[in-house]
Design a protein around this motif. Structure first.
Motif, PDB file in Angstrom:
ATOM      1  N   ILE A 124      39.252  51.266  23.464  1.00  0.00           N
ATOM      2  CA  ILE A 124      40.373  51.740  22.661  1.00  0.00           C
ATOM      3  C   ILE A 124      40.380  53.266  22.575  1.00  0.00           C
ATOM      4  CG2 ILE A 124      41.422  51.714  20.344  1.00  0.00           C
ATOM      5  CD1 ILE A 124      40.241  48.897  19.992  1.00  0.00           C
ATOM      6  N   ALA A 125      41.551  53.846  22.784  1.00  0.00           N
ATOM      7  CA  ALA A 125      41.751  55.284  22.596  1.00  0.00           C
ATOM      8  C   ALA A 125      42.872  55.488  21.576  1.00  0.00           C
ATOM      9  CB  ALA A 125      42.101  55.961  23.916  1.00  0.00           C
ATOM     10  N   LEU A 126      42.885  56.662  20.960  1.00  0.00           N
ATOM     11  CA  LEU A 126      43.908  57.000  19.974  1.00  0.00           C
ATOM     12  C   LEU A 126      44.652  58.249  20.427  1.00  0.00           C
ATOM     13  CD1 LEU A 126      41.722  56.771  16.707  1.00  0.00           C
ATOM     14  CD2 LEU A 126      42.929  54.900  17.873  1.00  0.00           C
ATOM     15  N   LYS A 147      36.864  55.165  21.770  1.00  0.00           N
ATOM     16  CA  LYS A 147      36.148  55.884  22.820  1.00  0.00           C
ATOM     17  C   LYS A 147      36.659  57.311  23.019  1.00  0.00           C
ATOM     18  CE  LYS A 147      34.321  51.858  23.527  1.00  0.00           C
ATOM     19  NZ  LYS A 147      33.011  51.521  22.904  1.00  0.00           N
ATOM     20  N   ALA A 148      37.935  57.544  22.697  1.00  0.00           N
ATOM     21  CA  ALA A 148      38.513  58.869  22.928  1.00  0.00           C
ATOM     22  C   ALA A 148      39.717  59.069  22.019  1.00  0.00           C
ATOM     23  CB  ALA A 148      38.929  59.030  24.390  1.00  0.00           C
ATOM     24  N   GLU A 206      29.936  63.756  19.422  1.00  0.00           N
ATOM     25  CA  GLU A 206      28.939  64.054  20.449  1.00  0.00           C
ATOM     26  C   GLU A 206      29.112  63.179  21.688  1.00  0.00           C
ATOM     27  OE1 GLU A 206      28.102  63.070  17.386  1.00  0.00           O
ATOM     28  OE2 GLU A 206      26.927  64.655  16.392  1.00  0.00           O
ATOM     29  N   ASN A 207      29.433  61.901  21.461  1.00  0.00           N
ATOM     30  CA  ASN A 207      29.411  60.942  22.567  1.00  0.00           C
ATOM     31  C   ASN A 207      30.758  60.283  22.842  1.00  0.00           C
ATOM     32  OD1 ASN A 207      26.515  61.215  22.936  1.00  0.00           O
ATOM     33  ND2 ASN A 207      26.290  60.057  21.035  1.00  0.00           N
ATOM     34  N   LYS A 208      31.826  60.897  22.385  1.00  0.00           N
ATOM     35  CA  LYS A 208      33.153  60.375  22.691  1.00  0.00           C
ATOM     36  C   LYS A 208      34.113  61.530  22.914  1.00  0.00           C
ATOM     37  CE  LYS A 208      33.379  57.938  18.930  1.00  0.00           C
ATOM     38  NZ  LYS A 208      33.879  56.966  17.941  1.00  0.00           N
ATOM     39  N   ASN A 266      40.960  58.574  31.346  1.00  0.00           N
ATOM     40  CA  ASN A 266      40.199  57.888  32.396  1.00  0.00           C
ATOM     41  C   ASN A 266      38.744  58.336  32.450  1.00  0.00           C
ATOM     42  OD1 ASN A 266      42.411  56.378  33.141  1.00  0.00           O
ATOM     43  ND2 ASN A 266      42.987  57.691  34.864  1.00  0.00           N
ATOM     44  N   LYS A 267      38.437  59.488  31.861  1.00  0.00           N
ATOM     45  CA  LYS A 267      37.041  59.950  31.816  1.00  0.00           C
ATOM     46  C   LYS A 267      36.223  59.189  30.784  1.00  0.00           C
ATOM     47  CE  LYS A 267      37.899  64.405  31.369  1.00  0.00           C
ATOM     48  NZ  LYS A 267      37.662  65.877  31.262  1.00  0.00           N
ATOM     49  N   TYR A 268      36.894  58.675  29.752  1.00  0.00           N
ATOM     50  CA  TYR A 268      36.167  58.070  28.637  1.00  0.00           C
ATOM     51  C   TYR A 268      36.401  56.570  28.479  1.00  0.00           C
ATOM     52  CZ  TYR A 268      35.151  62.823  27.211  1.00  0.00           C
ATOM     53  OH  TYR A 268      34.683  64.114  27.182  1.00  0.00           O
ATOM     54  N   ILE A 269      37.460  56.047  29.070  1.00  0.00           N
ATOM     55  CA  ILE A 269      37.763  54.631  28.965  1.00  0.00           C
ATOM     56  C   ILE A 269      37.295  53.922  30.229  1.00  0.00           C
ATOM     57  CG2 ILE A 269      39.591  52.903  28.711  1.00  0.00           C
ATOM     58  CD1 ILE A 269      39.203  54.623  26.229  1.00  0.00           C
TER      59      ILE A 269
END
Length: 278
Positions: A124-126, A147-148, A206-208, A266-269
């Motif tokens: 999931i991204a927002l 995730k992002a 830090e991680n998303k 696309n880098k985070y999902i």
């Protein structure tokens, strides 16, 4: 406090998008919220990723200075399901008052819960604009399911921003604004402006992924608000544009905007999908 509710004028079908009318409850206080579930238009694969849209103050899922449904269509074509909803006291959702982020946070958390539990989506991204951007930053820092986050034209600290921008929105002196804000905090207990601080939330990225977008021509919320958030984020991207005004970045450079946010997402999902026989 609450702006006048705007009606919804266009439907996803006007953009040749399949969609489902959705009604879901805020899982914290039971306010009924309304939205659209727009599935990916990529029928060759079953995708398991979604982007949740959060609109600006005084607007709704469809009525903003930009074509939210056009952006939804591009994301849908890239394999992303899209969930668009109205915050409380906006659009077709219930609720009497807007709290400029505090209660809206629980609306967004409830939207995430719906996408995860009812649709079975875990990537999931927002993406949010103005109030929706600030709310997305805060929720993204608290939810392990996110995730992002893409935040277009956010404020960094609601308490200080409302004091500084009172004259812009009302035409009255800022000194009057500081008094009115104290009164509002005392009368409307649910306001608690001091709790809405995206620049503090940004420290937990830090991680998303966190992407900030802002125009130097934004007269409502200065681009320096995004710079402040960026300075507190351990890992973030900052895109300062020179076109448009408040939340109008997409309006003036649609293709570039779409390409940049898709590249970021696309880098985070994770590209989690399964072939679907035709």
């Amino acid at each position: 406090m609450s702006p006048i509710k705007l009606g919804i004028l266009q439907l996803p079908s006007d953009y040749e998008l399949a969609y489902e009318d959705v009604s879901f409850e805020n899982i914290y206080d039971g306010v009924e919220l309304k939205g659209w579930w727009i599935p990916s238009s990529r029928y060759d694969y079953l995708y398991h990723k979604a982007v949740i849209f959060s609109h600006s103050y005084g607007d709704n899922r469809e009525r903003m200075p930009i074509e939210t449904l056009k952006l939804a269509k591009r994301l849908s074509s890239q394999g992303y399901h899209v969930f668009m909803y109205d915050f409380r006291a906006s659009g077709e959702s219930g609720g009497r008052f807007t709290t400029i982020g505090r209660k809206e946070k629980t609306d967004l958390l409830s939207a995430i819960h719906y996408v995860k539990e009812d649709k079975g989506i875990h990537e999931i991204a927002l993406i949010g604009w103005s109030m929706g951007a600030a709310t997305s930053i805060i929720v993204g820092s608290e939810s392990d399911d996110v995730k992002a986050v893409i935040a277009d034209s956010p404020f960094a600290d609601l308490e200080s921003y409302t004091s500084e921008a009172f004259a812009y929105w009302t035409g009255l002196p800022n000194s009057v604004g500081k008094y009115m804000i104290r009164v509002a905090d005392n009368i409307f207990i649910d306001m608690n402006l001091s709790e809405v601080k995206p620049y503090i939330a940004a420290q937990r990225y830090e991680n998303k992924g966190l992407m900030l977008i802002h125009s130097t021509k934004d007269g409502a919320i200065s681009y320096k608000q995004s710079e402040l958030i960026f300075s507190h984020a351990p890992s973030a991207e900052l895109w300062i544009t020179k076109k448009g005004g408040h939340i109008r970045n997409y309006k003036h450079q649609k293709e570039i905007y779409e390409d940049r946010i898709i590249e970021f997402l696309n880098k985070y999902i994770e590209q989690d999908y399964m072939f679907q026989p035709l």
